[in-house]
Design an enzyme around this catalytic site. Sequence first.
Site, PDB file in Angstrom:
ATOM      1  N   ASP A   2      13.170  93.098 -13.709  1.00  0.00           N
ATOM      2  CA  ASP A   2      13.482  93.283 -15.259  1.00  0.00           C
ATOM      3  C   ASP A   2      12.072  92.767 -15.881  1.00  0.00           C
ATOM      4  O   ASP A   2      11.861  93.296 -16.882  1.00  0.00           O
ATOM      5  CB  ASP A   2      14.750  92.326 -15.361  1.00  0.00           C
ATOM      6  N   ASP A  41       9.194  88.500 -12.725  1.00  0.00           N
ATOM      7  CA  ASP A  41       9.706  87.684 -11.612  1.00  0.00           C
ATOM      8  C   ASP A  41       9.996  88.697 -10.607  1.00  0.00           C
ATOM      9  O   ASP A  41       9.982  90.003 -10.696  1.00  0.00           O
ATOM     10  CB  ASP A  41      10.549  86.542 -11.838  1.00  0.00           C
ATOM     11  N   TYR A  79      20.129  85.266 -18.616  1.00  0.00           N
ATOM     12  CA  TYR A  79      20.759  86.410 -19.170  1.00  0.00           C
ATOM     13  C   TYR A  79      22.511  86.096 -19.442  1.00  0.00           C
ATOM     14  O   TYR A  79      23.384  86.562 -18.928  1.00  0.00           O
ATOM     15  CB  TYR A  79      20.715  87.636 -18.495  1.00  0.00           C
ATOM     16  N   GLU A  95       5.126  87.685 -21.191  1.00  0.00           N
ATOM     17  CA  GLU A  95       5.806  88.337 -20.218  1.00  0.00           C
ATOM     18  C   GLU A  95       6.338  89.878 -20.569  1.00  0.00           C
ATOM     19  O   GLU A  95       6.906  89.941 -21.725  1.00  0.00           O
ATOM     20  CB  GLU A  95       6.834  87.588 -19.826  1.00  0.00           C
TER      21      GLU A  95
END
Length: 540
Positions: A99, A102, A273, A513
């Site tokens: 996603d 990572d 999340y 990120e």
Amino acid sequence: MAPRVAPLPSPIHRLCVRILLVSFLAAHRLVPSCSASFFGFPAAAKRHDYRDALAKSILFFEGQRSGRLPPGQRASWRGDSGVSDGAAAGVDLEGGYYDAGDNVKFGFPMAFTTTMLAWSVIEFGDDMPRDERRHAAGAVRWATDYLLKTLAHPGVIFLQASAPHCSTAVAFVHVVETLRVGDPWKDHDCWERPEDMDTERTVYNVSAGRPGSDIAGETAAALAAASMVFRDDDPEYAETLLASARKAFEFADTYKGAYSDDPDLRAGGCPFYCDFNGYQDELLWGAAWLRRASKDDTFLQYIQNNGKTLGAEDSSNEFGWDNKHAGLNVLVSKEFIEGEVLSLQSYKEFADSFICTLIPESSSLHITYTPGGMLYKPGGSNMQHVTSISFLLLTYAKYLSRSSHAVNCGDISVGSVTLQRQARKQVDYLLGDNPMKMSYMIGYGDRYPQRIHHRGSSLPSIKDHPQRIACQEGTPYYNSSGANPNPLIGAVVGGPGEDDAYEDDRADFRKSEPTTYINAPLVGVLAFLVGNPNPGHIGH
């Protein structure tokens, strides 16, 4: 007694002084000529190459792929990874996307990413050059092939997990849903390439006893939307997607609950999340996409009968992986705007209320803008709001342009052209029209972030350094002040803060990120701008 202050010169006085100064400098050949920007007037904005940005925004997804990479892989610095995902649960969960920066596959944001990629193609695919339309569909299919695997086994829907017992199947419906593949806590302790992963790839899943209407509803939306992408070119695959979407929705509606309400599943999704907004919006969102894709009145009736109890009236000026209300209202209002289903008028009213919060001239303004003009919401990774809300602005503008409808924001009426211009400003800011004079898309423009928070990008490519880089051996690369050796072309970072400042710091993940759900709606926005390059013009 207050000190005396000299009166400020009038604007006319200041302009005359500037004219005289420029004339003097020009006469003495100290400046080549008089310019509008010297007078304080804005110089003509640089026209952006939206086609180049679109191509790169789609290419980004190839850098995020998990699994065995195909022969046509264009992000050539990547290698195969996660090929045994799901083995701990006795299933095949290879594929899908990481996603962000990572090496974990989170099912909830991946499903939302898929929905938005598909919606981008549905609404604006005709504006894409043929090759980019093909690449965009390929990006959708890489995700849907994975999502179909999560629905292929009776009893569970895999999320992703870090405890083996969470993968136990429970027989009830022929449906599976994955919350996560990989252990985020252990993964985040390492700085290693996905090709070198040695952390546990265990699986979290939802089931009848541990419901996850949120992820199941979003998966239903993703598969239903994607079925429309492949309807003409691969009708058999499209039918498989639609049938699977129905199964996912049946599970979501039959076993109601949010995955983050279950203690064990909460560990699999939170704090990364967590479903803060509840599962109700995903039920309506899934039903709305099934209605759009199938034209089945059953789903229209579901929306009409359950809208109020599932929070359709909840006001929100947010749209993203957790909160679908604004997108739901825009999507559902289409049928009312086109004059087909008058009973859906309330959804247009809700959509109008959302739009009014975005218009600076509106008395109901609730969205904050930075001094440089970027839409801003606290919490980090701000570009996810910029791209997703810009997508809704353009989609709603498209719907309005085909009708006589407008948006009533109190004392002003807003039409489709205003919405289109508002979205264009946000995209232009992202591409470089900002106080930092920096593009926040990697590889676009002359100046963009060099040290993004992304493991694969910041470590030597496995093609150049085939020797394994173990978990802690990547730390020096994380701490390095050098540029990432593998530019993740097309990635859009979280972006600047409320002061428009960006430090290009790899450690500041909130700003540096990239994520798939930043890029997914941007694909549609850029496609629109490719097809409609002239400000104020809306085609199709």
